[in-house]
Write an enzyme that holds these catalytic residues in place. Structure first.
Site, PDB file in Angstrom:
ATOM      1  N   LYS A  14       0.854  -1.189   0.000  1.00  0.00           N
ATOM      2  CA  LYS A  14       0.000   0.000   0.000  1.00  0.00           C
ATOM      3  C   LYS A  14       0.890   1.240   0.000  1.00  0.00           C
ATOM      4  CE  LYS A  14      -3.997  -2.245   0.733  1.00  0.00           C
ATOM      5  NZ  LYS A  14      -5.255  -2.075   0.002  1.00  0.00           N
ATOM      6  N   LYS A  32     -14.162  -7.469  -7.191  1.00  0.00           N
ATOM      7  CA  LYS A  32     -14.515  -7.830  -5.819  1.00  0.00           C
ATOM      8  C   LYS A  32     -15.978  -8.221  -5.754  1.00  0.00           C
ATOM      9  CE  LYS A  32     -11.027  -5.410  -3.155  1.00  0.00           C
ATOM     10  NZ  LYS A  32     -10.591  -4.071  -2.719  1.00  0.00           N
TER      11      LYS A  32
HETATM   12 MG    MG Z   1      -7.262  -2.101  -3.778  1.00  0.00          MG
END
Ligand code: MG
Length: 367
Positions: free
Chosen positions: A163, A262
């Site tokens: 991240k 997702k």
């Molecule tokens: Mg992501």
């Protein structure tokens, strides 16, 4: 088949360590398991919103309330056990993708068990292992990040995702490249940058990343297209890939070259498969992402990830990566070669661990 009961189990399973992204952090994984019992079999699904509203507008509280007050009563008033038709009914309600994914997942699992076939086969996938990649959050120090990268590489994961956020990006990527060389590496910005930050991406472009995930805001599809024209690293859209309509716009504008699909955000396996098919037709490769979820939603995602246009490693990791104990048996495991093999058997292959559900249950309601 006759429906005997629907049970909602809200469980709260502690993470090993807090889950951090640029928007905040949580220490417990909330999920609502939807158990659909008939006279023939019991299907299970998982509605898996993240606590705190930093990740999505839906929270465990709002999803629980929507399931118990609206979705489950509407389903029981007019039951539909064909999963695709069930999703058409659920789609009549605006929003609430997590709640829909939970109920729709239970219907898919039930149907696969009833037909005596694995879920992947019912979804039209193939009997293949799924390569798994590790996703690593933001840490206070670079050394802590490098320690995690080393551990996950040792465990066999097929790619490393780190991240990033404004001010903590190039430095992290450079440190990982210097220590570990030419490993399969990507970054996820979780929509934390603005168009004015493009110099950071031009610098990141020099590190041979597999992809840069969601650099800009969810709705910034034109700006993503503009950025993609300027850099050679593929942009992967995650937060932006929120509906079939959004994917069609992404394809039309060429906002990116890869999609993170997702199931929870899209509202179920049926819409996720529609997105996969649309992306495949447009030549846009995909991978299956997670937020992460508990074992039931992860397992169902893995079955979906056997479809042919899921090209890159999934974000679904071993159960033990996130949780001291998951709610399925066997737990999800990653081989030393970085693969997840779905256990044989009708439905999910994985079984729901009743004892674990009772241990972690926070609320319960039966209809
Ligand atoms: Mg992501």
């Amino acid at each position: 088949m006759k429906i005997r009961a629907i049970r909602l189990h809200w469980v709260r399973v502690p993470f090993h360590e807090p889950f951090r992204i640029s928007g905040g952090e949580v220490s417990v994984k909330d999920a609502i398991l939807v158990e659909l019992e008939t006279d023939r079999a019991t299907g299970c699904g998982e509605a898996s919103p993240m606590a705190g509203a930093f990740y999505s507008a839906e929270t465990p509280e709002s999803t629980w309330e929507f399931l118990r007050a609206k979705l489950v009563p509407a389903f029981l008033a007019r039951p539909e056990l064909d999963p695709e038709k069930c999703w058409e009914r659920l789609a009549e309600f605006p929003g609430e993708p997590f709640a829909k994914a939970g109920l729709e997942g239970a219907v898919w699992d039930l149907r696969a068990q009833q037909l005596g076939m694995p879920l992947w086969q019912l979804l039209g996938g193939a009997n293949r292992p799924i390569p798994s990649g590790a996703a690593i959050g933001l840490f206070p120090t670079v050394e802590e990040l490098l320690e995690r990268v080393e551990r996950f590489l040792r465990e066999g994961y097929r790619r490393i995702k780190i991240k990033i956020e404004p001010g903590r990006d190039v430095e992290l990527v450079r440190a990982v490249r210097e220590r570990f060389g030419d490993i399969p590496l990507m970054v996820d910005a979780n929509a934390s940058y603005g168009p004015e930050d493009s110099p950071a991406f031009e610098e990141l472009d020099r590190f041979g990343l597999m992809m840069i995930e969601q650099p800009l805001a969810r709705e910034a599809l034109e700006e993503h297209a503009e950025l993609q024209r300027r850099i050679k690293t593929p942009i992967c859209l995650d937060e932006s890939a929120e509906s079939l309509e959004a994917i069609q716009t992404i394809i039309r504008l060429r906002s990116g070259r890869i999609l993170n699909i997702k199931v929870q955000r899209l509202g179920g396996l049926t819409p996720a498969r529609l997105v996969h098919d649309a992306a495949r037709a447009a030549g846009l490769p995909c991978w299956l992402g997670t937020m992460p979820e508990l074992g039931v939603a992860s397992a169902q995602g893995l079955h979906l990830a056997t479809l042919p246009n899921f090209i890159y490693p999934t974000d679904v990791e071993a159960s033990s990566r996130w949780y001291p104990a998951d709610i399925v048996t066997p737990p999800i495991e990653v081989t030393p070669g970085g693969l997840i093999r779905i256990p044989a058997g009708p439905g999910m292959g994985y079984r729901v661990d009743r004892a674990a559900i009772e241990t972690h249950r926070f609320r319960f309601e039966q209809f």
